[in-house]
Scaffold this active site. Structure first.
Site, short mmCIF file in Angstrom:
data_model
loop_
_atom_site.label_atom_id
_atom_site.label_comp_id
_atom_site.label_asym_id
_atom_site.label_seq_id
_atom_site.Cartn_x
_atom_site.Cartn_y
_atom_site.Cartn_z
CD GLN A 45 -2.59 -1.42 0.07
OE1 GLN A 45 -3.26 -0.66 -0.50
NE2 GLN A 45 -2.80 -2.75 -0.38
N GLY A 46 0.62 2.45 -0.75
CA GLY A 46 1.14 3.59 -0.56
C GLY A 46 2.05 3.78 -1.92
CB CYS A 47 3.27 1.65 -4.52
SG CYS A 47 4.45 0.93 -3.21
CB ALA A 48 1.87 5.93 -7.89
CB SER A 49 3.57 1.13 -9.84
OG SER A 49 4.24 2.29 -10.38
#
Length: 142
Positions: A45-49
């Site tokens: 969680q917290g990744c744009a990809s």
């Protein structure tokens, strides 16, 4: 490949286009992650990809836990960042993981000035996920 080999190769590349190509090449060398490991539980969680990290706990000859990882992403650059992270962390004890400042290594390589804010946040999320796994493994071992 070791982090020192990556560091040496990075030092040879002056141009950031070449460095990005090298990071992408590192990502291509990641061990494949089985499709079943692309699960919600392994998603960072917290990744744009889209990013997945799967963990397996093995033991060394002294019975100490070793955290081993597979990683994957739908973004080529991010796969390369994962490859560098796993070079630093996979196959290490929880104590070694917690003693290693991956963000300092990425800063040393110059990524702070060359990653978008979203990628930087994603990198921090991946590091925190691995460090959290290490803290869990330590707690379980005591």
């Amino acid at each position: 490949m070791t982090i020192d080999e990556i560091r040496d190769n990075f030092a040879l590349l002056d141009d950031w286009d070449d460095r990005y190509r090298y990071v992408i090449e590192l990502g291509r060398m990641l061990d494949p992650m089985p499709e079943a490991e692309h699960s919600q539980a392994n998603k960072v969680q917290g990744c744009a990809s889209q990013v997945w990290l799967s963990r397996r706990v093995d033991r060394d000859s002294a019975g100490e836990p070793l955290l081993k990882y597979l990683g994957d992403s739908d973004a080529h650059i991010v796969r390369g960042l994962i490859a560098i992270l796993l070079t630093l962390y996979s196959g290490r004890t929880p104590q070694e993981i917690l003693a290693t400042d991956a963000l300092a290594v990425f800063d040393e390589f110059g990524f702070r000035d060359h990653l978008t804010p979203q990628r930087s946040n994603g990198l921090r999320a991946m590091v925190e996920r691995i460090r959290s796994d290490a803290r869990e493994a330590l707690a379980a071992a005591s």
